[in-house]
Design a protein around this motif. Structure first.
Motif, mmCIF file in Angstrom:
data_model
loop_
_atom_site.group_PDB
_atom_site.id
_atom_site.type_symbol
_atom_site.label_atom_id
_atom_site.label_comp_id
_atom_site.label_asym_id
_atom_site.label_seq_id
_atom_site.Cartn_x
_atom_site.Cartn_y
_atom_site.Cartn_z
ATOM 1 N N VAL A 92 20.305 38.551 62.963
ATOM 2 C CA VAL A 92 20.542 38.664 61.530
ATOM 3 C C VAL A 92 21.981 38.203 61.285
ATOM 4 C CG1 VAL A 92 20.690 40.214 59.556
ATOM 5 C CG2 VAL A 92 18.914 40.572 61.286
ATOM 6 N N TYR A 93 22.127 37.273 60.376
ATOM 7 C CA TYR A 93 23.431 36.692 60.085
ATOM 8 C C TYR A 93 23.974 37.272 58.774
ATOM 9 C CZ TYR A 93 22.972 33.290 63.829
ATOM 10 O OH TYR A 93 22.869 32.697 65.065
ATOM 11 N N TYR A 94 25.257 37.645 58.815
ATOM 12 C CA TYR A 94 25.929 38.248 57.670
ATOM 13 C C TYR A 94 27.139 37.414 57.270
ATOM 14 C CZ TYR A 94 23.372 42.445 59.158
ATOM 15 O OH TYR A 94 22.394 43.341 59.524
ATOM 16 N N TYR A 114 34.347 42.809 52.296
ATOM 17 C CA TYR A 114 33.089 42.710 51.568
ATOM 18 C C TYR A 114 32.039 42.032 52.449
ATOM 19 C CZ TYR A 114 36.364 43.476 47.767
ATOM 20 O OH TYR A 114 37.355 43.992 46.974
ATOM 21 N N TRP A 115 30.827 42.553 52.371
ATOM 22 C CA TRP A 115 29.742 42.047 53.211
ATOM 23 C C TRP A 115 28.504 41.785 52.365
ATOM 24 C CZ3 TRP A 115 30.172 41.286 58.514
ATOM 25 C CH2 TRP A 115 31.358 41.739 59.097
ATOM 26 N N GLY A 116 27.802 40.714 52.714
ATOM 27 C CA GLY A 116 26.521 40.462 52.103
ATOM 28 C C GLY A 116 25.409 41.091 52.920
ATOM 29 N N GLN A 117 24.222 41.081 52.371
ATOM 30 C CA GLN A 117 23.083 41.541 53.156
ATOM 31 C C GLN A 117 22.764 40.445 54.173
ATOM 32 O OE1 GLN A 117 22.561 39.499 50.812
ATOM 33 N NE2 GLN A 117 20.731 38.396 51.445
ATOM 34 N N GLY A 118 22.100 40.741 55.212
ATOM 35 C CA GLY A 118 21.847 39.754 56.240
ATOM 36 C C GLY A 118 20.686 38.840 55.934
#
Length: 125
Positions: A92-94, A114-118
């Motif tokens: 899974v890439y984030y 800040y992080w996005g969903q994978g």
């Protein structure tokens, strides 16, 4: 800033995919941007990063020469072009955004705010 990753999927070994990370709320030009990945049963690892200036990039040794991170300019998007994919790239890439100095490429997960969903990338052999 809110981040939305997309572009994952199933691909055969040797194939290519391009992941996108679309930002909203603020422009990504003010952030250092990065891609991380997490395979089943493994810790999240750094894949690629680009500095706030856009002039500096850094890659994990495992993807160097195969992956390219780039900024989409006015599209407020960051891309990860992945070529010559291998089964071990399955994860899974984030995407992530962080501060830091203008010319420095952030490389550690705790440097990103800040992080996005994978988005799932599966490479079949």
């Amino acid at each position: 800033v809110q981040l939305q990753a997309s572009g994952g999927g199933l691909v055969q070994a040797g194939g290519s995919l391009r992941l996108s990370c679309a930002a909203s709320g603020r422009t990504v030009s003010g952030y250092g941007m990065g891609w991380f990945r997490q395979a089943p049963g493994k810790e999240r690892e750094f894949v690629a990063g680009v500095s706030r200036s856009g002039d500096s990039t850094h890659y994990a040794d495992s993807v160097k020469g195969r992956f390219t991170i780039s900024r989409g300019g006015a599209k407020n998007t960051v891309y990860l072009q992945m070529n010559s994919l291998k089964p071990e790239d399955t994860a899974v890439y984030y995407c992530a955004a962080g501060g830091g100095s203008y010319y420095y490429t952030l490389r550690k997960s705790n440097e990103y705010d800040y992080w996005g969903q994978g988005t799932l990338v599966t490479v079949s052999s």
